[in-house]
Each structure stands twice: as structure tokens, then as C-alpha cells.
Scaffold this motif. Sequence first.
Motif, mmCIF file in Angstrom:
data_model
loop_
_atom_site.group_PDB
_atom_site.id
_atom_site.type_symbol
_atom_site.label_atom_id
_atom_site.label_comp_id
_atom_site.label_asym_id
_atom_site.label_seq_id
_atom_site.Cartn_x
_atom_site.Cartn_y
_atom_site.Cartn_z
ATOM 1 N N ARG A 1 0.869 -1.188 0.000
ATOM 2 C CA ARG A 1 0.000 0.000 0.000
ATOM 3 C C ARG A 1 0.900 1.230 0.000
ATOM 4 N NH1 ARG A 1 -5.467 -0.858 2.239
ATOM 5 N NH2 ARG A 1 -5.437 1.359 2.702
ATOM 6 N N ILE A 2 0.691 2.090 -0.975
ATOM 7 C CA ILE A 2 1.561 3.268 -1.092
ATOM 8 C C ILE A 2 0.752 4.539 -0.832
ATOM 9 C CG2 ILE A 2 3.135 4.523 -2.590
ATOM 10 C CD1 ILE A 2 3.339 2.100 -4.371
ATOM 11 N N LYS B 1 0.407 -7.095 -5.666
ATOM 12 C CA LYS B 1 -0.704 -6.129 -5.674
ATOM 13 C C LYS B 1 -0.254 -4.801 -5.080
ATOM 14 C CE LYS B 1 -2.898 -9.327 -3.578
ATOM 15 N NZ LYS B 1 -3.817 -10.068 -2.735
ATOM 16 N N VAL B 2 -0.689 -3.734 -5.722
ATOM 17 C CA VAL B 2 -0.334 -2.404 -5.236
ATOM 18 C C VAL B 2 -1.617 -1.597 -5.075
ATOM 19 C CG1 VAL B 2 0.828 -0.242 -5.837
ATOM 20 C CG2 VAL B 2 1.930 -2.407 -6.340
ATOM 21 N N ARG B 3 -1.728 -0.907 -3.950
ATOM 22 C CA ARG B 3 -2.873 -0.008 -3.746
ATOM 23 C C ARG B 3 -2.361 1.393 -3.465
ATOM 24 N NH1 ARG B 3 -8.191 -0.056 -2.668
ATOM 25 N NH2 ARG B 3 -8.171 -2.319 -2.862
ATOM 26 N N LEU B 4 -2.917 2.372 -4.162
ATOM 27 C CA LEU B 4 -2.548 3.772 -3.915
ATOM 28 C C LEU B 4 -3.524 4.359 -2.911
ATOM 29 C CD1 LEU B 4 -1.847 4.937 -7.570
ATOM 30 C CD2 LEU B 4 -0.425 3.623 -5.998
ATOM 31 N N THR B 5 -2.943 5.076 -1.948
ATOM 32 C CA THR B 5 -3.786 5.670 -0.927
ATOM 33 C C THR B 5 -3.123 6.983 -0.525
ATOM 34 O OG1 THR B 5 -4.601 5.294 1.320
ATOM 35 C CG2 THR B 5 -2.735 3.961 0.687
ATOM 36 N N LEU C 1 -6.933 1.526 -5.940
ATOM 37 C CA LEU C 1 -6.726 2.692 -5.077
ATOM 38 C C LEU C 1 -7.889 2.892 -4.136
ATOM 39 C CD1 LEU C 1 -8.365 5.432 -6.154
ATOM 40 C CD2 LEU C 1 -6.502 5.522 -7.767
ATOM 41 N N THR C 2 -7.597 3.579 -3.045
ATOM 42 C CA THR C 2 -8.617 3.934 -2.059
ATOM 43 C C THR C 2 -8.740 5.444 -2.066
ATOM 44 O OG1 THR C 2 -8.035 2.052 -0.665
ATOM 45 C CG2 THR C 2 -9.283 3.787 0.383
ATOM 46 N N THR C 3 -9.958 5.923 -2.243
ATOM 47 C CA THR C 3 -10.161 7.366 -2.369
ATOM 48 C C THR C 3 -11.441 7.799 -1.654
ATOM 49 O OG1 THR C 3 -10.589 9.151 -3.963
ATOM 50 C CG2 THR C 3 -11.317 6.965 -4.615
ATOM 51 N N ASN C 4 -11.496 9.090 -1.363
ATOM 52 C CA ASN C 4 -12.753 9.620 -0.822
ATOM 53 C C ASN C 4 -13.760 9.847 -1.957
ATOM 54 O OD1 ASN C 4 -12.080 12.106 -2.077
ATOM 55 N ND2 ASN C 4 -11.057 12.843 -0.230
ATOM 56 N N GLY C 5 -13.348 9.677 -3.179
ATOM 57 C CA GLY C 5 -14.273 9.714 -4.312
ATOM 58 C C GLY C 5 -14.523 11.087 -4.915
ATOM 59 N N LEU C 6 -14.051 12.141 -4.251
ATOM 60 C CA LEU C 6 -14.371 13.496 -4.740
ATOM 61 C C LEU C 6 -13.911 13.738 -6.182
ATOM 62 C CD1 LEU C 6 -13.594 15.893 -1.737
ATOM 63 C CD2 LEU C 6 -15.800 15.578 -2.860
ATOM 64 N N LEU C 7 -12.780 13.162 -6.547
ATOM 65 C CA LEU C 7 -12.233 13.420 -7.894
ATOM 66 C C LEU C 7 -12.394 12.229 -8.833
ATOM 67 C CD1 LEU C 7 -9.003 15.340 -6.828
ATOM 68 C CD2 LEU C 7 -11.066 16.293 -7.846
ATOM 69 N N LEU C 8 -13.228 11.295 -8.423
ATOM 70 C CA LEU C 8 -13.325 10.062 -9.209
ATOM 71 C C LEU C 8 -14.123 10.246 -10.500
ATOM 72 C CD1 LEU C 8 -12.266 7.229 -9.017
ATOM 73 C CD2 LEU C 8 -14.305 6.593 -7.738
ATOM 74 N N GLU C 9 -15.134 11.099 -10.439
ATOM 75 C CA GLU C 9 -15.917 11.326 -11.654
ATOM 76 C C GLU C 9 -14.995 11.900 -12.739
ATOM 77 O OE1 GLU C 9 -18.856 14.407 -11.572
ATOM 78 O OE2 GLU C 9 -20.072 13.421 -13.104
#
Length: 323
Positions: A12-13, A60-64, A92-100
Motif C-alpha cells: 500500500r503506497i 498487488k499495489v494499492r494507492l492511498t 486505489l482507495t479514495t474519498n471519491g471526490l475526484l473520481l468522476e
Amino acid sequence: MDPLGRKIDYLRIAITDRCNLRCQYCMPEEGVKSLSQQRILRYEELIKVVQVGARLGIKKVRLTGGDPLVRKGVVNFVQMLNKIEGIEEISLTTNGLLLEEKGQGLLEAGLDRVNISLDTLEQGKFREITKIGGFKQVWAGIEKALELELAPIKINMVLMKGINDDEVFDFINLTREYPLHVRFIEFMPIGGKRSEQEEKYLSIAELKRKIKEREKLLPSKFVIGNGPANYYRVAGASGTIGFISPISNHFCTSCNRIRLTATGYLRPCLCSDDEINLKELIRNNSNQERLMERFLEAVTYKPKQHHLGEETSLVKHMSQIGG
Ligand code: SAM
Ligand code: SF4
């Protein structure tokens, strides 16, 4: 493999410590002092770490972060990661604000899936929890992830007694309406005041009791990600419900992960402040063999289990570690 025989294949990075929200359980309201660009690993430096990890068995790599989507160039970075031999999954794990806005580019760059953090379905409460707001934007991000099939899409909900535990059944209903995998996560005492944290803590056992009064939880075979959640489903649902209990029933014996902080330290355990400096080696142009040695050394420091929730809470905030 660590000395206890746990297979570590997941990195996890935290690609940034910056965030466009200020979730009350993750960082102080005024934010944490942002690190200068110089202290953060550049993308080329991060790629070096992942190449070394891949040679040692990381698959496996996850961006956080912070929020990984606030760092400029993240789409390009995913593309770079995608070219590393041995890396089979990028998430990746995100708060979703910029996902759209960024979802399409990320998919094309090779992102496999996303986890989105969402603790409430009520706009006003969302603002209170995050101190900033943007519920509609997050929801648009979730819809984008569904449209792009960045699946399986997991929704992380941190349980907070008296704050969002009244919404548990609404979150369960989300799994009926959408192929979303909602995960209820125990609140972890990280940063902040201990007494306030204890007030908000609700155990997964207590939550399950409450759910079972109204819903029948059916076992689910959903296991994607090798992660710490146990999954169930309710009748007629396309999504699932997961429970993550880092405090009451830790999953340390099956831990498969290691973390890289934004400042370039390998962190063998989320819940222990022990860290191993990789940045120093990278900036001194050490060769891959030297980096590999340091990586392996970090793995040997993985504790048997954590003691968070007993006597300790952590010095760093979650936004600096990546969750
Ligand atoms: N900004 C991204 C996000 O919110 O998804 C990624 C970073 S965030 C630190 C990663 C995860 O850690 C989120 O799902 C967040 O809810 C969770 N988290 C942060 N602080 C926590 C705490 N004190 N207890 C439990 N989970 C926490
Ligand atoms: Fe930002 Fe994620 Fe922390 Fe919330 S949980 S403040 S979105 S890093």
C-alpha cells in the motif's frame, strides 16, 4: 515471507499526505502540515520501490494517502505501475471526490478497481464528518466507478457510535440497489483524543447483533482482495456486506501487507510507528540489491500482532500512513 510465515504480496503506497477532506477521525480540522515536495518520493522513486517489491514477490499495489487523486500525475503513475513485471493488480482507495473526473483516465491507464470511503448518506452529516463536504460529488464518483466497472467496488464506512450507526440499514440497502460491497470498519484510535475515541467506538460484534434483529445475514463467497473483511449478503442483493474488526478481532495472523509512507518509509504494520527509511537509500542512488535488503529487513519487523485499542494509540494520523 516474514519470519512468522506470512506471505507479504501486497504493498500500500501513500502517494501523498494531502487531502481535500478533513475527516474527523483521520486528521485534525486544521489539517496536518503538508510535506514539502522534496520530502515526498517522486513518482520515479516510487517506481523503484515497486520494482524492488515486485522482484521480492509483491503482486498487488494499492494507492492511498491522503487522497491519492489530489496528487498531480496520478493517472500517468498508474500507467507506469502497469508496466512493472510481476504487478498483477493496481487499485486505489479514495474519498471519491475526484473520481468522476479522473475515473476514465485511471481505467485506461490500467487501474483495476477502487475502494471508496463514505461514512454517511446524508449531505449535512457528510459535511460534519469531513469538515468540508461534497457528498453529491462523491456520489457522482461512485456512479462513475459503477459505470466504468472498476469492480468489485468496495465502500468503506467507519462506524461511529452516535454519529452514523443509525444509517447501517441504509448502507445495507445500497447492496440491494447496486453491486457495491459495503464494509463496516471499527473506528481505530489514531491521533486525536483517547476519551473521544472511546465514546465513538462500536464493535463489529455489537453491530452484527443489531443487524441480525432485522436482517438475515447469508454467508457470501466474496473474497476478492485477500483482505481482512468477512463477507455476507442479504437476500436479493447483488452487493455484499463486509465486517472489518481491527480492534476487537484483529486479523494479524493473516496479514499480507506492507506500507510505504509518502515520505518514503516502509511501515511493516499500520498500527506500529516503527518505520524503515528507504528514501535515504533511493536518494543516495543505492542499487536494487541494497534496496531489496532493506525491503526484506522491513518485512522481518512485522510484529506478530498489534496492540492498538489496548494501551496504545498512534502518533501519526491515518492520512500520513494511508490507512
Ligand atoms: N483518502 C482516501 C480515503 O479516504 O479513502 C484514502 C486514505 S484514508 C486514510 C484510507 C482509509 O482509512 C479510509 O477508508 C478511511 O475511512 C480509513 N480511516 C482513516 N482513519 C481511520 C480511523 N481512525 N479508523 C478506521 N479507519 C480509518
Ligand atoms: Fe482525507 Fe481519506 Fe483521511 Fe478523509 S479519510 S481526511 S478523505 S485521507
